[in-house]
Design a protein around this motif. Sequence first.
Motif, PDB file in Angstrom:
ATOM      1  N   LEU A  82      16.259  -1.367  -7.909  1.00  0.00           N
ATOM      2  CA  LEU A  82      14.844  -1.532  -8.223  1.00  0.00           C
ATOM      3  C   LEU A  82      14.630  -2.092  -9.628  1.00  0.00           C
ATOM      4  N   ASN A  83      15.418  -1.617 -10.584  1.00  0.00           N
ATOM      5  CA  ASN A  83      15.229  -2.069 -11.967  1.00  0.00           C
ATOM      6  C   ASN A  83      15.675  -3.513 -12.198  1.00  0.00           C
ATOM      7  N   ARG A  84      16.289  -4.149 -11.204  1.00  0.00           N
ATOM      8  CA  ARG A  84      16.703  -5.549 -11.335  1.00  0.00           C
ATOM      9  C   ARG A  84      15.709  -6.515 -10.698  1.00  0.00           C
ATOM     10  N   ILE A  85      14.721  -5.980 -10.008  1.00  0.00           N
ATOM     11  CA  ILE A  85      13.731  -6.825  -9.341  1.00  0.00           C
ATOM     12  C   ILE A  85      12.698  -7.277 -10.376  1.00  0.00           C
ATOM     13  N   ALA A  86      12.302  -8.534 -10.293  1.00  0.00           N
ATOM     14  CA  ALA A  86      11.256  -9.042 -11.177  1.00  0.00           C
ATOM     15  C   ALA A  86      10.015  -8.165 -11.063  1.00  0.00           C
ATOM     16  N   LYS A  87       9.406  -7.862 -12.190  1.00  0.00           N
ATOM     17  CA  LYS A  87       8.231  -6.978 -12.210  1.00  0.00           C
ATOM     18  C   LYS A  87       7.110  -7.505 -11.320  1.00  0.00           C
ATOM     19  N   VAL A  88       6.930  -8.802 -11.284  1.00  0.00           N
ATOM     20  CA  VAL A  88       5.866  -9.353 -10.447  1.00  0.00           C
ATOM     21  C   VAL A  88       6.171  -9.093  -8.968  1.00  0.00           C
ATOM     22  N   ASP A  89       7.442  -9.181  -8.587  1.00  0.00           N
ATOM     23  CA  ASP A  89       7.807  -8.879  -7.208  1.00  0.00           C
ATOM     24  C   ASP A  89       7.622  -7.394  -6.918  1.00  0.00           C
ATOM     25  N   GLN A  90       7.918  -6.539  -7.879  1.00  0.00           N
ATOM     26  CA  GLN A  90       7.675  -5.111  -7.709  1.00  0.00           C
ATOM     27  C   GLN A  90       6.188  -4.850  -7.481  1.00  0.00           C
ATOM     28  N   ALA A  91       5.340  -5.527  -8.238  1.00  0.00           N
ATOM     29  CA  ALA A  91       3.896  -5.346  -8.087  1.00  0.00           C
ATOM     30  C   ALA A  91       3.443  -5.779  -6.689  1.00  0.00           C
ATOM     31  N   VAL A  92       3.938  -6.914  -6.224  1.00  0.00           N
ATOM     32  CA  VAL A  92       3.593  -7.398  -4.888  1.00  0.00           C
ATOM     33  C   VAL A  92       4.057  -6.394  -3.837  1.00  0.00           C
ATOM     34  N   LEU A  93       5.298  -5.925  -3.972  1.00  0.00           N
ATOM     35  CA  LEU A  93       5.841  -4.963  -3.009  1.00  0.00           C
ATOM     36  C   LEU A  93       5.054  -3.658  -3.023  1.00  0.00           C
ATOM     37  N   ARG A  94       4.685  -3.176  -4.194  1.00  0.00           N
ATOM     38  CA  ARG A  94       3.937  -1.925  -4.280  1.00  0.00           C
ATOM     39  C   ARG A  94       2.599  -2.023  -3.559  1.00  0.00           C
ATOM     40  N   VAL A  95       1.882  -3.108  -3.789  1.00  0.00           N
ATOM     41  CA  VAL A  95       0.579  -3.282  -3.131  1.00  0.00           C
ATOM     42  C   VAL A  95       0.766  -3.400  -1.618  1.00  0.00           C
ATOM     43  N   ALA A  96       1.724  -4.207  -1.191  1.00  0.00           N
ATOM     44  CA  ALA A  96       1.940  -4.409   0.241  1.00  0.00           C
ATOM     45  C   ALA A  96       2.383  -3.120   0.935  1.00  0.00           C
ATOM     46  N   ILE A  97       3.292  -2.387   0.315  1.00  0.00           N
ATOM     47  CA  ILE A  97       3.759  -1.147   0.933  1.00  0.00           C
ATOM     48  C   ILE A  97       2.642  -0.116   0.981  1.00  0.00           C
ATOM     49  N   TRP A  98       1.819  -0.070  -0.042  1.00  0.00           N
ATOM     50  CA  TRP A  98       0.679   0.848   0.011  1.00  0.00           C
ATOM     51  C   TRP A  98      -0.211   0.496   1.207  1.00  0.00           C
ATOM     52  N   GLU A  99      -0.483  -0.797   1.366  1.00  0.00           N
ATOM     53  CA  GLU A  99      -1.330  -1.201   2.494  1.00  0.00           C
ATOM     54  C   GLU A  99      -0.677  -0.891   3.834  1.00  0.00           C
ATOM     55  N   MET A 100       0.617  -1.151   3.960  1.00  0.00           N
ATOM     56  CA  MET A 100       1.318  -0.949   5.224  1.00  0.00           C
ATOM     57  C   MET A 100       1.482   0.525   5.585  1.00  0.00           C
ATOM     58  N   CYS A 101       1.705   1.351   4.594  1.00  0.00           N
ATOM     59  CA  CYS A 101       2.074   2.745   4.869  1.00  0.00           C
ATOM     60  C   CYS A 101       0.970   3.764   4.597  1.00  0.00           C
ATOM     61  N   TYR A 102      -0.012   3.408   3.781  1.00  0.00           N
ATOM     62  CA  TYR A 102      -1.034   4.383   3.406  1.00  0.00           C
ATOM     63  C   TYR A 102      -2.437   3.965   3.826  1.00  0.00           C
ATOM     64  N   ASP A 103      -2.747   2.693   3.760  1.00  0.00           N
ATOM     65  CA  ASP A 103      -4.096   2.227   4.084  1.00  0.00           C
ATOM     66  C   ASP A 103      -4.232   1.928   5.576  1.00  0.00           C
ATOM     67  N   ARG A 104      -3.368   1.103   6.091  1.00  0.00           N
ATOM     68  CA  ARG A 104      -3.251   0.791   7.512  1.00  0.00           C
ATOM     69  C   ARG A 104      -4.497   0.142   8.130  1.00  0.00           C
ATOM     70  N   THR A 105      -5.373  -0.455   7.317  1.00  0.00           N
ATOM     71  CA  THR A 105      -6.545  -1.127   7.883  1.00  0.00           C
ATOM     72  C   THR A 105      -6.295  -2.610   8.155  1.00  0.00           C
ATOM     73  N   THR A 106      -5.238  -3.154   7.588  1.00  0.00           N
ATOM     74  CA  THR A 106      -4.886  -4.559   7.785  1.00  0.00           C
ATOM     75  C   THR A 106      -3.604  -4.612   8.610  1.00  0.00           C
ATOM     76  N   PRO A 107      -3.539  -5.480   9.601  1.00  0.00           N
ATOM     77  CA  PRO A 107      -2.312  -5.579  10.401  1.00  0.00           C
ATOM     78  C   PRO A 107      -1.088  -5.855   9.514  1.00  0.00           C
ATOM     79  N   ASP A 108       0.031  -5.242   9.881  1.00  0.00           N
ATOM     80  CA  ASP A 108       1.252  -5.383   9.091  1.00  0.00           C
ATOM     81  C   ASP A 108       1.645  -6.838   8.889  1.00  0.00           C
ATOM     82  N   ALA A 109       1.531  -7.655   9.934  1.00  0.00           N
ATOM     83  CA  ALA A 109       1.913  -9.067   9.825  1.00  0.00           C
ATOM     84  C   ALA A 109       1.071  -9.784   8.764  1.00  0.00           C
TER      85      ALA A 109
END
Length: 138
Positions: free
Chosen positions: A71-98
Amino acid sequence: MSRKSARAAAVQMVFENMLGGDGGEDTLQGLIAFTPEEGDAAFIDQVLQGVEENAFEIDDLIEKNLKGWALNRIAKVDQAVLRVAIWEMCYDRTTPDAVVINEAVTLAQRFNTPGAGKFVNGVLSAVLEARNQQGEKA
């Protein structure tokens, strides 16, 4: 601002927070000032709060689904993108995963490089597969 633009603004805010920025409301207002739509600021706030409240679990999901990376080797911007997307996929679930994955790939390419889009796609696809195998929990 569309949901797509609101999502991009949320990624920028998460990125700023990761780097210790303190723009907060000023940054948010700057991001939505041009074409705000009803609910955009609320969505961005919801994402920021959700990512913050679930940061440990989200980062754990990222770490578990990396192949050959830490995790500490991933570009911070990619971490930010992943964090937002994973939150949406796993916690929000109002937008289709695709849609979430497609938007995340586009944001990674926009804010980083085309290769970042492939990386983000791989991690999010692994998170989705793990979640589906475990009955909706990654």
